[in-house]
Design a protein around this motif. Structure first.
Motif, PDB file in Angstrom:
ATOM      1  N   LEU A   1      -8.036  -8.744  -4.201  1.00  0.00           N
ATOM      2  CA  LEU A   1      -7.281  -8.054  -3.158  1.00  0.00           C
ATOM      3  C   LEU A   1      -8.249  -7.391  -2.194  1.00  0.00           C
ATOM      4  O   LEU A   1      -9.208  -6.732  -2.620  1.00  0.00           O
ATOM      5  CB  LEU A   1      -6.354  -7.001  -3.763  1.00  0.00           C
ATOM      6  CG  LEU A   1      -4.979  -7.466  -4.236  1.00  0.00           C
ATOM      7  CD1 LEU A   1      -4.293  -6.338  -4.997  1.00  0.00           C
ATOM      8  CD2 LEU A   1      -4.109  -7.890  -3.053  1.00  0.00           C
TER       9      LEU A   1
ATOM     10  N   VAL B   1      -8.448  -4.556   0.701  1.00  0.00           N
ATOM     11  CA  VAL B   1      -7.660  -3.401   1.119  1.00  0.00           C
ATOM     12  C   VAL B   1      -8.435  -2.589   2.148  1.00  0.00           C
ATOM     13  O   VAL B   1      -9.631  -2.307   1.967  1.00  0.00           O
ATOM     14  CB  VAL B   1      -7.307  -2.495  -0.088  1.00  0.00           C
ATOM     15  CG1 VAL B   1      -6.360  -1.379   0.350  1.00  0.00           C
ATOM     16  CG2 VAL B   1      -6.680  -3.305  -1.211  1.00  0.00           C
TER      17      VAL B   1
ATOM     18  N   THR C   1      -6.492   4.553  -5.347  1.00  0.00           N
ATOM     19  CA  THR C   1      -7.628   4.440  -4.419  1.00  0.00           C
ATOM     20  C   THR C   1      -8.328   5.772  -4.202  1.00  0.00           C
ATOM     21  O   THR C   1      -8.988   5.979  -3.179  1.00  0.00           O
ATOM     22  CB  THR C   1      -7.147   3.869  -3.078  1.00  0.00           C
ATOM     23  OG1 THR C   1      -6.085   4.695  -2.562  1.00  0.00           O
ATOM     24  CG2 THR C   1      -6.653   2.443  -3.230  1.00  0.00           C
TER      25      THR C   1
ATOM     26  N   SER D   1       0.853  -1.187   0.000  1.00  0.00           N
ATOM     27  CA  SER D   1       0.000   0.000   0.000  1.00  0.00           C
ATOM     28  C   SER D   1       0.891   1.240   0.000  1.00  0.00           C
ATOM     29  O   SER D   1       1.721   1.412   0.901  1.00  0.00           O
ATOM     30  CB  SER D   1      -0.916   0.011   1.229  1.00  0.00           C
ATOM     31  OG  SER D   1      -1.866  -1.021   1.153  1.00  0.00           O
TER      32      SER D   1
ATOM     33  N   PRO E   1      -4.846   3.883   1.431  1.00  0.00           N
ATOM     34  CA  PRO E   1      -4.794   2.435   1.637  1.00  0.00           C
ATOM     35  C   PRO E   1      -3.828   2.061   2.766  1.00  0.00           C
ATOM     36  O   PRO E   1      -2.751   2.640   2.882  1.00  0.00           O
ATOM     37  CB  PRO E   1      -4.291   1.917   0.288  1.00  0.00           C
ATOM     38  CG  PRO E   1      -3.429   3.024  -0.231  1.00  0.00           C
ATOM     39  CD  PRO E   1      -4.053   4.309   0.263  1.00  0.00           C
TER      40      PRO E   1
ATOM     41  N   ILE F   1      -3.540  -4.769   3.712  1.00  0.00           N
ATOM     42  CA  ILE F   1      -3.826  -5.362   2.402  1.00  0.00           C
ATOM     43  C   ILE F   1      -3.544  -6.857   2.469  1.00  0.00           C
ATOM     44  O   ILE F   1      -2.617  -7.307   3.146  1.00  0.00           O
ATOM     45  CB  ILE F   1      -2.964  -4.681   1.305  1.00  0.00           C
ATOM     46  CG1 ILE F   1      -3.342  -5.180  -0.086  1.00  0.00           C
ATOM     47  CG2 ILE F   1      -1.477  -4.869   1.585  1.00  0.00           C
ATOM     48  CD1 ILE F   1      -2.711  -4.361  -1.203  1.00  0.00           C
TER      49      ILE F   1
ATOM     50  N   VAL G   1      -2.159   1.184  -4.850  1.00  0.00           N
ATOM     51  CA  VAL G   1      -1.623  -0.148  -4.564  1.00  0.00           C
ATOM     52  C   VAL G   1      -0.595  -0.474  -5.643  1.00  0.00           C
ATOM     53  O   VAL G   1      -0.892  -0.369  -6.844  1.00  0.00           O
ATOM     54  CB  VAL G   1      -2.738  -1.206  -4.532  1.00  0.00           C
ATOM     55  CG1 VAL G   1      -2.158  -2.603  -4.417  1.00  0.00           C
ATOM     56  CG2 VAL G   1      -3.685  -0.922  -3.368  1.00  0.00           C
TER      57      VAL G   1
END
Length: 559
Positions: free
Chosen positions: A397, A399, A381, A359, A386, A389, A366
């Motif tokens: 994924l 997160v 994001t 992150s 983020p 994770i 990411v």
């Protein structure tokens, strides 16, 4: 031009040794082939050793000697590789063929047979291991299922107690409301009765004074009756209502629990792949041992913090991130294999499609490390930061995202498509204040440690609340990990220990290795009964063995 290659001798019909009929029997003592018609005459012939007549096709079964097919009275001394048959000295038809000593062929066959016998013996032992496990499973079946029933019953009794407690609390609440309701109604009744009494008295006076001719008294009473208060409004009290919530069977079972079906897993007997049985009675070591220590070498910040995130590769190496813009790959013996420059500190990292992913809090995205050690942005994001994770069993994924006082968990595809958002419970209340670390359990549960709430919060794969765990001391919960049978492990940062929970969030015990651990932050499972724990302030990663040795098959199916 004729071919120089030798050709096998055509198969000859074996004849009786006394006539030219087809052979059917064999005299073991005289070493002579016999047809059915010649057997009586042969038995009448005198012999010092007597006669033993056997079926021709079984004449070699109990005899270690190898007799020639073409000349049964002679033992074989050579082997024709061209025809692949043993021969004697009188077999002139094989002279142009490739011939070897019979002893060489026997030695070759003995080696092949011994090798196959060893394989069969190994196969037998493997089958006996599976049989032993299957037999033990059968014998433990009644107690195992009774234990599961007892767990369901215990859960039901817990619910009964909670229901009884809820009913008792509601009864008490109704009793308290009844007293309060009675008090205000009695007060209102008294006030109204007093007002009615006053009104009656005034009406009586008004009736009497209407027959009087005393103007002065009438003037005085006129002012008095005009000033008399009248009730323009009053308070009406309603009785309390019990709002009954509809019971949804599916929702009820989601909170109560469910039975995970029997699993089947194909396993090859040639591979020594064992996984622990979920109810094998395997115990946690009273004093877990530290088998190795890795000095990550990350520098300290002003708070003396060094080591942050960790994640384990398929080949049992560990990526580590700390107080630097660098990720390091170590083996379990502490040897450094790779070091990659990143765009943020390695606080939150995981493995995804065999590549390390992290992150990037600075750039709100990411990113992953490619095979040539370059940093590649997987997706952004937005205005959410983020943090925690992890990869999921579905290939997505998960997160943790935070923005201001909002926090949520988002399921992304590899290209950054939002597949699911988890933010609120069934009452539309926020699940998280600051989602921190995250892990997915084998039953699909998503477990998040909340930095502000100081607890672990679990939801199922649909995002429906399952449980919370705040520990024994309500201390800082940092990282979280799960193992192959569904246990949950949460690091207690200031308490210097690791909490081991079952899959329903019930505390099982502490994991504290010999020599202790200091400020544990990240935790990862590195194998059966082993974990690796990172000490944030020392920068050391400790490999801890916490389960006793015991391996079992889950279930074997032919492949």
């Amino acid at each position: 031009m004729a071919s120089s290659e030798a050709t096998p001798v055509e198969e000859e019909v074996t004849e009786c040794g006394l006539c030219r009929n087809a052979v059917s029997s064999f005299c073991r003592q005289c070493k002579v082939n016999l047809c059915d018609s010649c057997i009586p005459n042969h038995l009448r012939a005198k012999s010092k050793t007597g006669h033993v007549i056997i079926n021709f096709t079984t004449k070699y079964d109990d005899d270690d000697s190898c007799y020639c097919e073409s000349h049964p009275q002679y033992e074989c001394s050579s082997y024709c590789k061209t025809c692949e048959v043993p021969i004697c000295l009188h077999c002139t038809a094989h002279k142009s063929h490739q011939i070897s000593e019979l002893s060489d062929k026997i030695e070759e066959l003995i080696k092949v047979i011994a090798r196959e016998s060893d394989k069969l013996q190994s196969f037998r032992h493997q089958l006996e291991t599976v049989l032993d496990h299957t037999t033990k499973q059968l014998s433990s079946l009644p107690s195992f299922y009774q234990k599961r029933k007892d767990e369901v019953t215990a859960k039901g009794q817990e619910w009964y107690r909670q229901i009884e407690k809820t009913v008792k609390n509601l009864h008490q609440e109704l009793d308290d409301l009844k007293k309060e309701n009675k008090a205000v109604l009695l007060k209102q009744k008294g006030e109204i009765e007093k007002m009615i009494g006053t009104a009656v008295e005034m009406i009586r006076k008004a009736t009497n004074i209407q027959t009087s001719k005393n103007v002065k008294q009438m003037e005085k009473f006129k002012q008095e009756i005009a000033q008399q208060e009248t009730l323009k409004e009053f308070t009406q009290y309603t009785f309390p209502t019990f709002h009954e919530c509809k019971i949804d069977g599916h929702y009820l079972q989601t909170y109560f629990g469910y039975i995970e079906k029997m699993k089947q897993r194909k396993m090859s007997l040639s591979e020594n792949k064992f996984i622990p049985d979920t109810d094998s009675g395997r115990k946690v070591l009273e004093v877990p041992s530290v088998s190795s220590v890795i000095d990550t070498g990350f520098p300290a910040n002003k708070n003396s913090n060094r080591l942050y995130g960790m994640t384990v590769t398929d080949d049992q190496k560990v990526w580590m991130g700390g107080n630097s813009y660098e990720l390091k790959l170590f083996d379990l013996q502490g040897h450094l294999h790779r070091a990659v420059t990143t765009t943020d500190q390695g606080m939150f990292i995981c493995m995804y499609n065999k590549q390390v992913v992290y992150s990037d809090m600075n750039n709100k995205g990411v990113k992953k490390i490619s095979d040539d050690d370059t940093v590649v942005t997987m997706f952004k994001t937005g205005d959410w930061t983020p943090v925690g994770i992890t990869g999921s069993a579905s290939g997505d994924l998960l997160v943790c995202l935070n923005k201001g006082d909002q926090s949520k968990v988002v399921r992304y595809s590899s290209t950054g498509t939002v597949l699911q958002e988890i933010q609120y419970d069934s009452q539309c209340q926020p699940l998280y204040q600051y989602a921190w670390y995250i892990a997915e359990n084998v039953n699909g549960d998503i477990i998040v440690t909340d930095f502000k709430k100081k607890m672990a919060i679990a939801v199922d794969g649909l995002g429906i609340f399952r449980y919370t765990y705040s520990g024994k001391s309500n201390d800082d919960d940092h990282s979280v990990a799960t193992d192959s049978v569904g246990h949950v492990y949460v690091t207690e940062y200031k308490g210097n220990n690791i909490h081991m929970l079952d899959r329903d969030g019930r505390f099982l015990r502490y994991i504290i290795p010999e020599g202790g651990i200091k400020y544990p932050r990240s935790v990862c499972m590195i194998g059966d009964g082993e974990m690796i724990v990172g000490e944030e302030k020392t920068g050391l990663a400790k490999r801890i063995k916490f389960l006793e040795e015991q391996y079992r098959f889950v279930q074997w199916l032919p492949v």
